[in-house]
Design an enzyme around this catalytic site. Sequence first.
Site, PDB file in Angstrom:
ATOM      1  N   HIS A  18       6.595  35.722  12.405  1.00  0.00           N
ATOM      2  CA  HIS A  18       5.899  36.985  12.676  1.00  0.00           C
ATOM      3  C   HIS A  18       6.015  37.345  14.159  1.00  0.00           C
ATOM      4  O   HIS A  18       6.274  38.492  14.518  1.00  0.00           O
ATOM      5  CB  HIS A  18       4.401  36.862  12.330  1.00  0.00           C
ATOM      6  CG  HIS A  18       4.112  36.709  10.865  1.00  0.00           C
ATOM      7  ND1 HIS A  18       3.326  35.684  10.367  1.00  0.00           N
ATOM      8  CD2 HIS A  18       4.493  37.446   9.787  1.00  0.00           C
ATOM      9  CE1 HIS A  18       3.221  35.810   9.050  1.00  0.00           C
ATOM     10  NE2 HIS A  18       3.931  36.863   8.667  1.00  0.00           N
ATOM     11  N   LYS A  42      -4.525  38.618  -1.738  1.00  0.00           N
ATOM     12  CA  LYS A  42      -4.460  37.421  -0.907  1.00  0.00           C
ATOM     13  C   LYS A  42      -5.743  37.353  -0.093  1.00  0.00           C
ATOM     14  O   LYS A  42      -5.733  37.613   1.111  1.00  0.00           O
ATOM     15  CB  LYS A  42      -3.276  37.507   0.073  1.00  0.00           C
ATOM     16  CG  LYS A  42      -1.904  37.412  -0.555  1.00  0.00           C
ATOM     17  CD  LYS A  42      -0.878  37.393   0.584  1.00  0.00           C
ATOM     18  CE  LYS A  42       0.541  37.543   0.079  1.00  0.00           C
ATOM     19  NZ  LYS A  42       1.493  37.675   1.192  1.00  0.00           N
ATOM     20  N   ARG A  90      13.111  38.737   5.132  1.00  0.00           N
ATOM     21  CA  ARG A  90      13.747  37.425   5.230  1.00  0.00           C
ATOM     22  C   ARG A  90      14.879  37.255   4.234  1.00  0.00           C
ATOM     23  O   ARG A  90      15.819  36.522   4.481  1.00  0.00           O
ATOM     24  CB  ARG A  90      12.717  36.309   4.950  1.00  0.00           C
ATOM     25  CG  ARG A  90      11.736  36.093   6.065  1.00  0.00           C
ATOM     26  CD  ARG A  90      10.521  35.354   5.578  1.00  0.00           C
ATOM     27  NE  ARG A  90       9.756  36.197   4.667  1.00  0.00           N
ATOM     28  CZ  ARG A  90       8.530  35.953   4.262  1.00  0.00           C
ATOM     29  NH1 ARG A  90       7.917  34.866   4.656  1.00  0.00           N
ATOM     30  NH2 ARG A  90       7.908  36.779   3.454  1.00  0.00           N
ATOM     31  N   SER A 127       3.969  32.074   5.410  1.00  0.00           N
ATOM     32  CA  SER A 127       2.585  31.660   5.678  1.00  0.00           C
ATOM     33  C   SER A 127       2.089  30.698   4.603  1.00  0.00           C
ATOM     34  O   SER A 127       1.402  29.723   4.903  1.00  0.00           O
ATOM     35  CB  SER A 127       1.663  32.885   5.754  1.00  0.00           C
ATOM     36  OG  SER A 127       1.976  33.671   6.869  1.00  0.00           O
TER      37      SER A 127
HETATM   38  P1  ADP Z   1       1.827  40.602   3.550  1.00  0.00           P
HETATM   39  O1  ADP Z   1       0.770  39.926   2.767  1.00  0.00           O
HETATM   40  O2  ADP Z   1       1.468  42.005   3.920  1.00  0.00           O
HETATM   41  O3  ADP Z   1       3.223  40.505   2.994  1.00  0.00           O
HETATM   42  P2  ADP Z   1       2.528  38.599   5.544  1.00  0.00           P
HETATM   43  O4  ADP Z   1       1.608  38.097   6.581  1.00  0.00           O
HETATM   44  O5  ADP Z   1       2.968  37.650   4.501  1.00  0.00           O
HETATM   45  O6  ADP Z   1       1.787  39.856   4.950  1.00  0.00           O
HETATM   46  O7  ADP Z   1       3.841  39.224   6.202  1.00  0.00           O
HETATM   47  C1  ADP Z   1       3.793  40.335   7.065  1.00  0.00           C
HETATM   48  C2  ADP Z   1       5.212  40.822   7.329  1.00  0.00           C
HETATM   49  O8  ADP Z   1       5.930  39.842   8.044  1.00  0.00           O
HETATM   50  C3  ADP Z   1       6.015  41.103   6.052  1.00  0.00           C
HETATM   51  O9  ADP Z   1       6.842  42.235   6.265  1.00  0.00           O
HETATM   52  C4  ADP Z   1       6.845  39.865   5.902  1.00  0.00           C
HETATM   53  O10 ADP Z   1       8.057  40.135   5.201  1.00  0.00           O
HETATM   54  C5  ADP Z   1       7.129  39.538   7.357  1.00  0.00           C
HETATM   55  N1  ADP Z   1       7.413  38.124   7.582  1.00  0.00           N
HETATM   56  C6  ADP Z   1       6.742  37.057   7.114  1.00  0.00           C
HETATM   57  N2  ADP Z   1       7.304  35.911   7.528  1.00  0.00           N
HETATM   58  C7  ADP Z   1       8.371  36.257   8.280  1.00  0.00           C
HETATM   59  C8  ADP Z   1       9.387  35.525   8.972  1.00  0.00           C
HETATM   60  N3  ADP Z   1       9.433  34.191   8.963  1.00  0.00           N
HETATM   61  N4  ADP Z   1      10.341  36.220   9.646  1.00  0.00           N
HETATM   62  C9  ADP Z   1      10.314  37.580   9.629  1.00  0.00           C
HETATM   63  N5  ADP Z   1       9.391  38.325   8.993  1.00  0.00           N
HETATM   64  C10 ADP Z   1       8.437  37.685   8.316  1.00  0.00           C
END
Ligand code: ADP
Length: 145
Positions: A18, A42, A90, A127
């Site tokens: 992130h 979530k 990703r 996550s």
């Molecule tokens: P959500 O529940 O809204 O998907 P996340 O916290 O899982 O929230 O992810 C937020 C954003 O960050 C999403 O667009 C996700 O694809 C992106 N994201 C999550 N992990 C990574 C990573 N390792 N590299 C790049 N982007 C990521």
Amino acid sequence: MHTTAVFPGSFNPFTIGHKSIVDRALGIFDRVVVAVGHNIDKPCDDTARHIEAIRRAFRDNSRVEVTSYSGLTAEFVKRIEASAILRGVRNIADFEYERNLADVNKEILGVETVLMFSLPEYSYITSSMVRELAANGHDVSSLLP
Ligand code: ADP
């Protein structure tokens, strides 16, 4: 013209994947607002703790703001007069999901989305995987900013 991107997510927790998206987006946008959402799929009781951790990760960067929000992301984007939603991709599964979200946000709500591909070295980081490792006693500090 000042450009602001909103980077919305659950961030449960906020990983180095992130952070990398935010750092790279600062090369494109003047300001990035990291917005921790209340997602009913979530549930997260730890929003305040996540916000604190994200603020710490960007404490030296005045161009990053961290906040929480509820309701539709696009409505939040319009309320703070930001330019676009920022999301990370990703893999193909993320792509399908983000494509659908972006279409709804554009067609129904009139808000643009900017997608950034993850760096290859971060594309395996999720996550939920970090939570699972931590719950089983593994040190996950190298995956957190
Ligand atoms: P959500 O529940 O809204 O998907 P996340 O916290 O899982 O929230 O992810 C937020 C954003 O960050 C999403 O667009 C996700 O694809 C992106 N994201 C999550 N992990 C990574 C990573 N390792 N590299 C790049 N982007 C990521």
